[in-house]
Design a protein around this motif. Structure first.
Motif, PDB file in Angstrom:
ATOM      1  N   GLY A 171       0.802  -1.228   0.000  1.00 56.48           N
ATOM      2  CA  GLY A 171       0.000   0.000   0.000  1.00 56.48           C
ATOM      3  C   GLY A 171       0.830   1.270   0.000  1.00 56.48           C
ATOM      4  O   GLY A 171       2.040   1.264  -0.240  1.00 56.48           O
ATOM      5  N   GLU A 172       0.177   2.373   0.321  1.00 48.44           N
ATOM      6  CA  GLU A 172       0.835   3.675   0.353  1.00 48.44           C
ATOM      7  C   GLU A 172       1.750   3.795   1.575  1.00 48.44           C
ATOM      8  O   GLU A 172       1.668   3.004   2.528  1.00 48.44           O
ATOM      9  CB  GLU A 172      -0.221   4.790   0.400  1.00 48.44           C
ATOM     10  CG  GLU A 172      -1.148   4.824  -0.805  1.00 48.44           C
ATOM     11  CD  GLU A 172      -2.229   5.890  -0.657  1.00 48.44           C
ATOM     12  OE1 GLU A 172      -2.354   6.446   0.475  1.00 48.44           O
ATOM     13  OE2 GLU A 172      -2.934   6.166  -1.633  1.00 48.44           O
ATOM     14  N   ASP A 173       2.622   4.798   1.531  1.00 48.48           N
ATOM     15  CA  ASP A 173       3.511   5.086   2.657  1.00 48.48           C
ATOM     16  C   ASP A 173       2.658   5.436   3.890  1.00 48.48           C
ATOM     17  O   ASP A 173       1.763   6.275   3.827  1.00 48.48           O
ATOM     18  CB  ASP A 173       4.416   6.265   2.290  1.00 48.48           C
ATOM     19  CG  ASP A 173       5.519   6.513   3.312  1.00 48.48           C
ATOM     20  OD1 ASP A 173       5.415   5.988   4.444  1.00 48.48           O
ATOM     21  OD2 ASP A 173       6.476   7.234   2.994  1.00 48.48           O
ATOM     22  N   LYS A 179       5.021   0.523   3.896  1.00 49.62           N
ATOM     23  CA  LYS A 179       3.764   0.526   3.157  1.00 49.62           C
ATOM     24  C   LYS A 179       2.614  -0.046   3.996  1.00 49.62           C
ATOM     25  O   LYS A 179       2.803  -0.941   4.805  1.00 49.62           O
ATOM     26  CB  LYS A 179       3.915  -0.290   1.874  1.00 49.62           C
ATOM     27  CG  LYS A 179       4.970   0.275   0.925  1.00 49.62           C
ATOM     28  CD  LYS A 179       5.099  -0.584  -0.328  1.00 49.62           C
ATOM     29  CE  LYS A 179       6.152  -0.021  -1.277  1.00 49.62           C
ATOM     30  NZ  LYS A 179       6.296  -0.823  -2.511  1.00 49.62           N
ATOM     31  N   LYS A 180       1.424   0.482   3.749  1.00 51.04           N
ATOM     32  CA  LYS A 180       0.233   0.034   4.452  1.00 51.04           C
ATOM     33  C   LYS A 180      -0.256  -1.316   3.908  1.00 51.04           C
ATOM     34  O   LYS A 180      -0.001  -1.667   2.761  1.00 51.04           O
ATOM     35  CB  LYS A 180      -0.885   1.067   4.295  1.00 51.04           C
ATOM     36  CG  LYS A 180      -0.608   2.416   4.936  1.00 51.04           C
ATOM     37  CD  LYS A 180      -1.779   3.366   4.713  1.00 51.04           C
ATOM     38  CE  LYS A 180      -1.528   4.734   5.345  1.00 51.04           C
ATOM     39  NZ  LYS A 180      -2.667   5.654   5.121  1.00 51.04           N
ATOM     40  N   LEU A 181      -0.971  -2.039   4.762  1.00 50.57           N
ATOM     41  CA  LEU A 181      -1.645  -3.267   4.328  1.00 50.57           C
ATOM     42  C   LEU A 181      -2.924  -2.884   3.605  1.00 50.57           C
ATOM     43  O   LEU A 181      -3.653  -1.985   4.038  1.00 50.57           O
ATOM     44  CB  LEU A 181      -1.983  -4.144   5.541  1.00 50.57           C
ATOM     45  CG  LEU A 181      -2.813  -5.405   5.257  1.00 50.57           C
ATOM     46  CD1 LEU A 181      -2.015  -6.417   4.434  1.00 50.57           C
ATOM     47  CD2 LEU A 181      -3.294  -6.035   6.559  1.00 50.57           C
ATOM     48  N   LYS A 328       8.913  -1.963   2.422  1.00 53.33           N
ATOM     49  CA  LYS A 328       9.579  -0.663   2.444  1.00 53.33           C
ATOM     50  C   LYS A 328       9.159   0.175   1.258  1.00 53.33           C
ATOM     51  O   LYS A 328       8.975  -0.334   0.154  1.00 53.33           O
ATOM     52  CB  LYS A 328      11.100  -0.843   2.439  1.00 53.33           C
ATOM     53  CG  LYS A 328      11.688  -1.266   3.774  1.00 53.33           C
ATOM     54  CD  LYS A 328      13.210  -1.230   3.762  1.00 53.33           C
ATOM     55  CE  LYS A 328      13.794  -1.536   5.114  1.00 53.33           C
ATOM     56  NZ  LYS A 328      15.258  -1.481   5.116  1.00 53.33           N
ATOM     57  N   VAL A 329       9.024   1.472   1.484  1.00 49.55           N
ATOM     58  CA  VAL A 329       8.653   2.384   0.410  1.00 49.55           C
ATOM     59  C   VAL A 329       9.832   2.513  -0.548  1.00 49.55           C
ATOM     60  O   VAL A 329      10.971   2.721  -0.108  1.00 49.55           O
ATOM     61  CB  VAL A 329       8.281   3.772   0.975  1.00 49.55           C
ATOM     62  CG1 VAL A 329       8.031   4.749  -0.166  1.00 49.55           C
ATOM     63  CG2 VAL A 329       7.065   3.663   1.873  1.00 49.55           C
TER      64      VAL A 329
END
Length: 329
Positions: A171-173, A179-181, A328-329
């Motif tokens: 997901g997004e940062d 990153k989000k679930l 990791k982003v």
């Protein structure tokens, strides 16, 4: 003559008093020795009776007390599955024996540190502290066996050949560089498990606190189910998983993505864990109460109590397990 009689009577009274006091002391000592094992036995039975992990993910696991003997668990292993013949025309059909086996594993030993309760405290407090201390020991053992069991169910590392998955979120940062679930991550993991032939019924997902927050932000369906949860369960069917939440899920090394040792001080990536209830067992072995009453501690006048519990939560079979860690982003 009267003086001699008086002396003899006084001597007899001294002798009688001595033996009476001695008998009372013996009786008191005997009462202490007899009463302590009885108290221990009652406390031990109560410990086993109360150790149920109700309203937690462990309630999904079948208790296998009948597999336990001498604080070990004897886990059966199925032999080779039969071959399936399609449109068979050859008779007689081949007969094979199934060679089953067993794996014997020692239960884990959990000891509490001893707690003391002084005589002075018992007089000063408005409640029975000794009983409250024992209740605290039981609660602590219940929490620790649950946390250690969850750590043991999580895979050590990714190994798809053994149905062990360590996957990263996409997901997004989330603001911390990770990153989000997302629900998409869960759908993909569900599909990967389907491809491996892992039984759909019995998949239990324990979400970390951060992953719960991620899904609450992203998925209205999850949010509705979360706010209507009962008895610890968030959902009985969310992308094929029965979902719980737990703050004590294990962490994984930030570089190697290996599961960190239990109790490690290293800060890693906090995971959500998936296990299969169909191939997971829980069992309690013996429990012992170690106690010394203040009557047997004349120097300090302290009651001392501690517990030892044998317990295990273990997975077996081929259904495997999974861990979801922040990418990791």
């Amino acid at each position: 003559m009267n003086r001699k009689l008086t002396y003899l009577m006084a001597l007899m009274m001294v002798i009688v008093s001595f033996f009476t006091a001695h008998s009372e002391a013996v009786a008191m000592a005997g009462a202490t020795v007899v009463a302590l094992p009885i108290k221990n036995s009652i406390a031990e039975k109560e410990m086993i009776k109360q150790l149920r992990h109700e309203h937690t993910w462990a309630s999904e696991i079948r208790s296998r007390q009948n597999w336990v003997n001498q604080d070990t668990i004897k886990i059966p292993k199925r032999g080779e599955a039969p071959k399936v013949l399609i449109d068979n025309t050859n008779y007689p059909i081949v007969k094979n024996e199934r060679d089953d086996s067993h794996v014997v594993i020692s239960l884990h030993k959990f000891d509490t540190e001893n707690t003391i309760v002084t005589k002075d405290e018992l007089y000063a407090l408005p409640y029975e502290k000794t009983s409250d201390v024992q209740e605290q020991h039981r609660e602590t053992l219940e929490d620790t066996t649950l946390e250690y069991g969850l750590w043991g169910l999580a895979p050590q590392a990714h190994d798809a050949s053994k149905n062990l998955f360590v996957v990263q979120t996409t997901g997004e940062d989330d603001g911390t560089g990770y990153k989000k679930l997302t629900s998409k991550d869960l759908r993909k993991l569900q599909a990967d498990m389907n491809k491996k032939g892992i039984a759909k019924r019995g998949r239990i997902l324990i979400l970390s606190d951060d992953h719960v927050s991620n899904l609450l932000e992203e998925d209205a369906k999850f949010s509705i189910q979360y706010h209507n949860k009962q008895e610890g369960t968030i959902s009985k069917n969310y992308y094929g998983f029965v979902i719980y939440e737990d703050s004590t899920t294990p962490a994984y090394d930030d570089t190697s993505l290996q599961k960190l040792p239990y109790g490690s001080a290293t800060v890693g990536r906090k995971s959500s864990v998936i296990f299969h209830a169909g191939v997971t067992a829980k069992a309690a072995g013996s429990v012992e109460r170690f106690a010394r009453p203040a009557e047997l501690d004349p120097e300090n006048r302290e009651n001392t109590v501690g517990f030892r519990l044998w317990h295990i939560i273990v997975t077996y079979g081929v259904e495997g397990s999974a861990a979801i860690i922040p990418g990791k982003v």
